[in-house]
Motif scaffolding. Structure first.
Motif, short mmCIF file in Angstrom:
data_model
loop_
_atom_site.label_atom_id
_atom_site.label_comp_id
_atom_site.label_asym_id
_atom_site.label_seq_id
_atom_site.Cartn_x
_atom_site.Cartn_y
_atom_site.Cartn_z
N MET A 296 0.75 -0.98 -0.27
CA MET A 296 0.16 -0.07 -0.01
C MET A 296 0.82 1.12 -0.15
O MET A 296 0.28 2.45 -0.52
N ASN A 299 1.24 3.32 -3.21
CA ASN A 299 0.08 3.87 -4.00
C ASN A 299 0.37 5.32 -4.33
O ASN A 299 1.11 6.14 -3.93
N VAL A 300 -0.25 5.82 -5.46
CA VAL A 300 -0.11 7.00 -6.05
C VAL A 300 -0.55 8.16 -4.81
O VAL A 300 -1.24 7.94 -4.20
N LEU A 310 -3.67 1.38 -6.29
CA LEU A 310 -4.01 0.22 -5.34
C LEU A 310 -5.29 0.78 -4.39
O LEU A 310 -5.55 1.85 -4.03
N TYR A 311 -6.12 -0.29 -4.20
CA TYR A 311 -7.60 -0.13 -3.96
C TYR A 311 -7.79 -0.98 -2.79
O TYR A 311 -7.57 -2.44 -3.03
N ALA A 312 -8.22 -0.68 -1.65
CA ALA A 312 -8.98 -1.51 -0.49
C ALA A 312 -10.35 -2.15 -1.00
O ALA A 312 -11.10 -1.17 -1.24
#
Ligand SMILES: *[C@@H]1O[C@H](CO)[C@@H](O)[C@H](O)[C@H]1NC(C)=O
Ligand SMILES: *[C@@H]1O[C@H](CO)[C@@H](O)[C@H](O)[C@H]1NC(C)=O
Ligand SMILES: *[C@@H]1O[C@H](CO)[C@@H](O)[C@H](O)[C@H]1NC(C)=O
Length: 524
Positions: A296, A299-300, A310-312
């Motif tokens: 994580m 992530n950008v 990246l996504y949760a």
């Protein structure tokens, strides 16, 4: 045409004189036959589609779904023309007599004359690992004492005797893992009746392998217990078996693999590789492992660009919104997709590889039954686990400047998943693993008083909701008309060694490219 001049084909004169007949006469007889056949086939296809739609619409109702009628209970099959429709035996599903009791029909076919089965192609290469996985028992065989010792951590034991299955549950597994694993084995027995030998199969549905190699090697060591589970690693001897999600994962709305595989294929046509977002995409639950939380960090944000998006995954929210955001076939929107293990291997790997995108594979520690067939730089791009951000940044930059090669990697992975991991091969893998395993038995299993017979009726007739839907969708209608694929021979030790060394050097190659890229970027 001339030879048809006087051929009235036995039709009434007024028809023969009509304009249509004049037209037909200009065609050769074979053309007419071809056109007629096409009309018949299209009609037949349309009819099977209607049956499917009919079945699906019944699905959502609470009315009894199953009857003893033998119409097509496997949706979507109508897309294929059955090879040999008259030869296809279907095993009826009888929920009228078996709806309330947990009883099983007594007239189940448990044998089939193998001689009239058509031969099949050689199995994919990853089947060769079956020989390696069973090697610890290849010379000593499997005894009752070993099987009993495997129960320590297991969720259930399935006894297969004369083609019938008997279940002894030790501990209910998480969610429906055990249910759909058992369902899958019952489908195997329907597909290949009379071909799976007698055996006892002890299964642990928890993520991590637990049979350490070092405890069972050396001169005074005990013989290892044969224990089935979904994944293994280099220091354990657990036997890897296809995971439950191939038959569906109702808790998170992941459909049976047969259906999903078709959806993924269709999904890939929606956005060509070049039109996809030129970043690495990942969506999942970061909480389950430290390595995911570490990911994580890439992530950008306003201050950094590691080419990662990246996504949760919030399963609670997804479930409220009908899983619109988690539809796997519409997640093929990026040129690169990250795969990272969770607490052990993750079922998501097959969905990620199927996307036509380049899979950025963070160094894995576990394997499942098919992943040992994957090769770095051919099927995926290796990502270092201890320097993820830099590794991802370089991989994406490389791919965006080597578009042709990058697309080939994505395509090779999708082809592997579509061809070598289709449901036919999942069943054939199960067949060959269990067939070879069963042949090692030194005793004939007997049934304990706790064992109860398990059959599709005792599972599906009482099931409800999505669980029932997925079971119906993954039901095997009847025995296969073809033999299982032909098992490839074991690796000889030098070629296995060479293969592993080749993988290792591809990964080291990438690491050295990566190093010189960053060395150069640091200087400038
Ligand atoms: C279950 O079986 C009983 C007796 O055969 C029948 O009366 C009943 O309608 C069946 N119920 C369902 C849900 O199929
Ligand atoms: C990653 O960044 C994007 C864009 O800012 C954001 O929408 C997303 O929630 C972030 N992911 C995580 C896991 O924080
Ligand atoms: C390749 O093999 C060498 C020697 O066994 C080992 O030290 C190295 O860590 C391996 N590299 C990878 C990427 O696995």
């Amino acid at each position: 045409m001339v030879e048809h001049e006087n051929n009235g084909w036995g039709l009434p004169r007024h028809f023969r004189d009509g304009i249509w007949w004049q037209f037909i006469k200009t065609l050769s007889r074979s053309t007419v036959l071809v056109v007629f056949s096409v009309v018949l086939i299209v009609g037949a296809l349309f009819y099977t589609r209607m049956l499917d739609t009919h079945l699906l619409s019944r699905d959502s109702s609470t009315k009894p779904l199953l009857t003893s009628k033998i119409y097509d209970t496997r949706p979507f099959l109508g897309h294929e023309i059955p090879k040999n429709p008259h030869n296809q035996i279907e095993i009826p599903l009888d929920c009228n007599t078996h709806n309330l009791t947990k009883s099983c029909p007594t007239n189940y076919p448990t044998t089939k004359d193998n001689d009239d089965l058509s031969p099949s192609a050689t199995c994919p290469d990853y089947f060769r690992w079956i020989h390696e996985d069973l090697r610890p028992w290849a010379h000593i065989g499997i005894t009752k004492e070993m099987v009993d010792r495997a129960k320590e951590t297991a969720n259930f034991k399935l006894v297969i005797l004369n083609g019938k299955a008997y279940l002894e549950t030790y501990e209910k597994a998480f969610q429906t893992r055990d249910t759909f694993t058992l369902w899958g084995i019952l489908q195997l027995l329907r597909r290949y009746p009379g071909m799976v030998p007698d055996m006892e199969l002890v299964f642990d549905c928890v993520d991590w392998p637990v049979v350490p190699m070092d405890r069972y090697s050396g001169p005074d060591a005990m013989d290892p217990p044969p224990l089935f589970r979904y994944c293994g690693n280099d220091v354990t001897m657990d036997l890897v078996f296809p995971d439950w999600s191939f038959w569906g994962w109702p808790e998170v709305n992941i459909k049976p693999w047969d259906i999903l595989l078709r959806e993924l294929k269709e999904g890939n046509t929606r956005k060509s590789w070049l039109n996809r977002e030129p970043y690495g995409y990942w969506k999942g639950n970061p909480e389950v492992a430290e390595t995911r939380q570490d990911l994580m960090k890439c992530n950008v944000s306003d201050t950094q660009e590691w080419n990662a998006r990246l996504y949760a995954q919030d399963w609670g929210k997804e479930s409220q919104q009908g899983y619109k955001q988690s539809d796997l076939a519409s997640q093929c929107t990026h040129r690169y997709k990250v795969y990272i293990e969770g607490s052990a291997w993750s079922v998501s790997e097959k969905y990620i590889l199927a996307c036509d995108s380049v899979t950025l594979l963070v160094k894995p520690h576990y394997y499942d039954f098919f992943t040992r067939g994957l090769n770095p730089l051919h099927h995926y791009w290796p990502i270092k686990e201890d320097d993820k951000c830099k590794s991802i940044k370089y991989a994406v930059d490389w791919g965006n400047s080597h578009k042709e090669e990058a697309q080939n990697i994505g395509k090779a992975a999708s082809n592997f998943i579509q061809e070598e991991l289709k449901m036919d091969y999942v069943y054939d893998y199960m067949f060959h693993l269990l067939n070879s395993y069963g042949k090692l038995f030194t005793y004939t299993p007997s049934l304990s008083p706790e064992a109860t017979e398990l059959c599709v009726e005792s599972m599906v007739c009482k099931a409800e909701g999505r669980e029932k839907k997925f079971m119906m969708e993954s039901l095997v209608k009847g025995p296969s008309n073809t033999k299982p694929c032909t098992m490839p021979p074991p690796y000889d030790p030098p070629s296995l060694h060479a293969q592993l060394k080749g993988k290792n050097s591809s990964i080291e190659q990438v690491e050295s490219w990566e190093k010189s890229y960053w060395d150069k970027n640091m200087k400038s």
